[in-house]
Design a protein around this motif. Sequence first.
Motif, PDB file in Angstrom:
ATOM      1  N   PRO A   1       0.841  -1.209   0.000  1.00 17.87           N
ATOM      2  CA  PRO A   1       0.000   0.000   0.000  1.00 17.87           C
ATOM      3  C   PRO A   1       0.873   1.254   0.000  1.00 17.87           C
ATOM      4  O   PRO A   1       1.875   1.325   0.700  1.00 17.87           O
ATOM      5  CB  PRO A   1      -0.807  -0.132   1.304  1.00 17.87           C
ATOM      6  N   ILE A   2       0.488   2.232  -0.770  1.00 17.81           N
ATOM      7  CA  ILE A   2       1.280   3.446  -0.888  1.00 17.81           C
ATOM      8  C   ILE A   2       1.384   4.170   0.442  1.00 17.81           C
ATOM      9  O   ILE A   2       2.393   4.839   0.730  1.00 17.81           O
ATOM     10  CB  ILE A   2       0.671   4.379  -1.975  1.00 17.81           C
ATOM     11  N   GLN A   3       0.382   4.021   1.302  1.00 18.22           N
ATOM     12  CA  GLN A   3       0.431   4.676   2.607  1.00 18.22           C
ATOM     13  C   GLN A   3       1.575   4.122   3.457  1.00 18.22           C
ATOM     14  O   GLN A   3       2.192   4.860   4.238  1.00 18.22           O
ATOM     15  CB  GLN A   3      -0.911   4.486   3.343  1.00 18.22           C
ATOM     16  N   GLU A   4       1.876   2.834   3.315  1.00 20.99           N
ATOM     17  CA  GLU A   4       2.997   2.234   4.042  1.00 20.99           C
ATOM     18  C   GLU A   4       4.324   2.802   3.544  1.00 20.99           C
ATOM     19  O   GLU A   4       5.251   3.049   4.317  1.00 20.99           O
ATOM     20  CB  GLU A   4       2.990   0.715   3.872  1.00 20.99           C
TER      21      GLU A   4
ATOM     22  N   GLY B   1      -4.455   7.849  -3.244  1.00 22.48           N
ATOM     23  CA  GLY B   1      -5.601   7.076  -2.798  1.00 22.48           C
ATOM     24  C   GLY B   1      -5.199   6.015  -1.783  1.00 22.48           C
ATOM     25  O   GLY B   1      -4.076   5.503  -1.807  1.00 22.48           O
ATOM     26  N   ASP B   2      -6.118   5.686  -0.904  1.00 24.38           N
ATOM     27  CA  ASP B   2      -5.830   4.684   0.130  1.00 24.38           C
ATOM     28  C   ASP B   2      -5.617   3.294  -0.458  1.00 24.38           C
ATOM     29  O   ASP B   2      -4.940   2.460   0.144  1.00 24.38           O
ATOM     30  CB  ASP B   2      -6.975   4.640   1.155  1.00 24.38           C
TER      31      ASP B   2
ATOM     32  N   VAL C   1       1.747  12.287  -5.992  1.00 25.38           N
ATOM     33  CA  VAL C   1       0.306  12.366  -6.285  1.00 25.38           C
ATOM     34  C   VAL C   1      -0.079  11.192  -7.192  1.00 25.38           C
ATOM     35  O   VAL C   1       0.766  10.652  -7.927  1.00 25.38           O
ATOM     36  CB  VAL C   1      -0.076  13.698  -6.976  1.00 25.38           C
ATOM     37  N   SER C   2      -1.338  10.817  -7.123  1.00 23.60           N
ATOM     38  CA  SER C   2      -1.853   9.764  -8.007  1.00 23.60           C
ATOM     39  C   SER C   2      -3.316  10.023  -8.300  1.00 23.60           C
ATOM     40  O   SER C   2      -4.014  10.673  -7.517  1.00 23.60           O
ATOM     41  CB  SER C   2      -1.678   8.384  -7.362  1.00 23.60           C
ATOM     42  N   ASN C   3      -3.766   9.489  -9.447  1.00 28.26           N
ATOM     43  CA  ASN C   3      -5.181   9.608  -9.817  1.00 28.26           C
ATOM     44  C   ASN C   3      -5.844   8.237  -9.944  1.00 28.26           C
ATOM     45  O   ASN C   3      -6.888   8.106 -10.568  1.00 28.26           O
ATOM     46  CB  ASN C   3      -5.322  10.380 -11.129  1.00 28.26           C
ATOM     47  N   GLY C   4      -5.219   7.212  -9.369  1.00 31.75           N
ATOM     48  CA  GLY C   4      -5.758   5.858  -9.446  1.00 31.75           C
ATOM     49  C   GLY C   4      -5.223   5.065 -10.617  1.00 31.75           C
ATOM     50  O   GLY C   4      -5.276   3.835 -10.602  1.00 31.75           O
ATOM     51  N   LYS C   5      -4.724   5.764 -11.625  1.00 27.57           N
ATOM     52  CA  LYS C   5      -4.167   5.094 -12.802  1.00 27.57           C
ATOM     53  C   LYS C   5      -2.662   5.323 -12.934  1.00 27.57           C
ATOM     54  O   LYS C   5      -1.922   4.419 -13.306  1.00 27.57           O
ATOM     55  CB  LYS C   5      -4.882   5.576 -14.067  1.00 27.57           C
ATOM     56  N   THR C   6      -2.264   6.550 -12.669  1.00 30.42           N
ATOM     57  CA  THR C   6      -0.838   6.884 -12.745  1.00 30.42           C
ATOM     58  C   THR C   6      -0.398   7.518 -11.434  1.00 30.42           C
ATOM     59  O   THR C   6      -1.200   8.126 -10.718  1.00 30.42           O
ATOM     60  CB  THR C   6      -0.552   7.851 -13.908  1.00 30.42           C
TER      61      THR C   6
ATOM     62  N   ILE D   1       4.566   6.596 -13.121  1.00 25.78           N
ATOM     63  CA  ILE D   1       4.362   5.141 -13.204  1.00 25.78           C
ATOM     64  C   ILE D   1       2.893   4.871 -13.453  1.00 25.78           C
ATOM     65  O   ILE D   1       2.005   5.440 -12.788  1.00 25.78           O
ATOM     66  CB  ILE D   1       4.790   4.446 -11.887  1.00 25.78           C
ATOM     67  N   ASN D   2       2.617   3.989 -14.443  1.00 25.83           N
ATOM     68  CA  ASN D   2       1.255   3.511 -14.644  1.00 25.83           C
ATOM     69  C   ASN D   2       0.993   2.386 -13.643  1.00 25.83           C
ATOM     70  O   ASN D   2       1.552   1.303 -13.779  1.00 25.83           O
ATOM     71  CB  ASN D   2       1.065   2.998 -16.070  1.00 25.83           C
ATOM     72  N   ILE D   3       0.178   2.651 -12.653  1.00 26.07           N
ATOM     73  CA  ILE D   3      -0.054   1.670 -11.594  1.00 26.07           C
ATOM     74  C   ILE D   3      -1.230   0.767 -11.910  1.00 26.07           C
ATOM     75  O   ILE D   3      -1.458  -0.243 -11.230  1.00 26.07           O
ATOM     76  CB  ILE D   3      -0.264   2.351 -10.229  1.00 26.07           C
ATOM     77  N   LYS D   4      -2.026   1.076 -12.942  1.00 23.14           N
ATOM     78  CA  LYS D   4      -3.129   0.197 -13.353  1.00 23.14           C
ATOM     79  C   LYS D   4      -3.214   0.185 -14.860  1.00 23.14           C
ATOM     80  O   LYS D   4      -2.973   1.174 -15.497  1.00 23.14           O
ATOM     81  CB  LYS D   4      -4.463   0.720 -12.767  1.00 23.14           C
TER      82      LYS D   4
END
Length: 375
Positions: free
Chosen positions: A245-248, A277-278, A313-318, A372-375
């Motif tokens: 998780p990014i929060q970690e 995002g969480d 920052v992230s938007n859920g995709k990148t 980075i494309n995370i999804k």
Amino acid sequence: MIKWLKQYKGFFIGLIVTCILIEVLVAIDFILIDKSEVAVNILLFLFWWIIISLPFHFSGYLKKKKKIVFRIIGLISLLVFTLWIDSYLSIPDNPISIFLIITFWMGLLYLLAPIFFSKYRLYILTLYIFLFSYWTYVRLFSENFEHYLKFEKGFAFTLLVLPIPIFFILWGYEQWKWLKSLKADKAAAELALLKTQINPHFFFNTLNNLYSLTVKHSDEAPKVILMLSDMMRYTIYEGKKSFVPIQEEIKYLNNYIDLHRIRYHKKVNINFEHDVGDDDQIAPLLFIILLENAIKHGVESLSDGAYIKMNLVSNGKTMHFCIQNNFDPTIKSEECGIGLENLKRRLALIYPEEYKLTVTERNNTFKVDLNINIK
């Protein structure tokens, strides 16, 4: 060209031996060649050329493997016996010869690819038993023998050759899977090695700083112990995972920053802003390499006025991570480049063609942007 000839000289020797052997066998009327069957003749020639060439090509290897030599001799003896039987009985598509040829082919397959044959032996045996049974039915229960010879010419040869491309494709697929698995294992090993290359000097410096705080009976000592313990736990256990998780990861970076603030007596301006995002996931220990570089080659090179600006920052995709720091341009270090190369290699293994890393160096400012494309 000479190197290539030396490497495949066994096949050139095999070609010469095959041509001489065919000429001799034709001269003594041991075999008959139907010149109208061009395709069949070419296939048979290529087959025997490869078979005869293999012992010459692997001669050095065979000298060390006597068991394999004996098996080759056994197969050759079986082949000679089959040809003798076929010539002696003078019966077209002789069932005994067909059976012996099938036995020879399976023995050859086992010799060339023992692991493949052992894995698929049930399917290979089943297929050849079915083909031999079907051929036997056609051969024995046609309306009459002349009818078989007239309309089923080359039928036995077709049945014998038919499974070969199937097995070859299957073997090629097995090799492809093996190579793919090998590449995956190699990538995993390289990734594990790259993770262990994260600079451990921070932990040693923190322990030294902790010792100093303990001697002074500072109230900061328990806090430092707790943060250091949490960071070591994250590095050892969470660092093994593919994604976290990014929060970690943010908590890990914050602990790292806080420990450095306690360590330095000079004023250091480190600003870390994040909006993610969480549920976002990221490969662990990516950003720490950039932060380590910024501190080691920025903060530690300046006596005052050092700063580090970080934004995630992230938007859920990148996901976009930006870090900027100032440094002393008169001090050059190759270790910064090594850290970036380490990061690039990890990114290439984890996010192939799914990331963009931009490094900008201007005057006394160093800036890195990572998308980075995370999804």
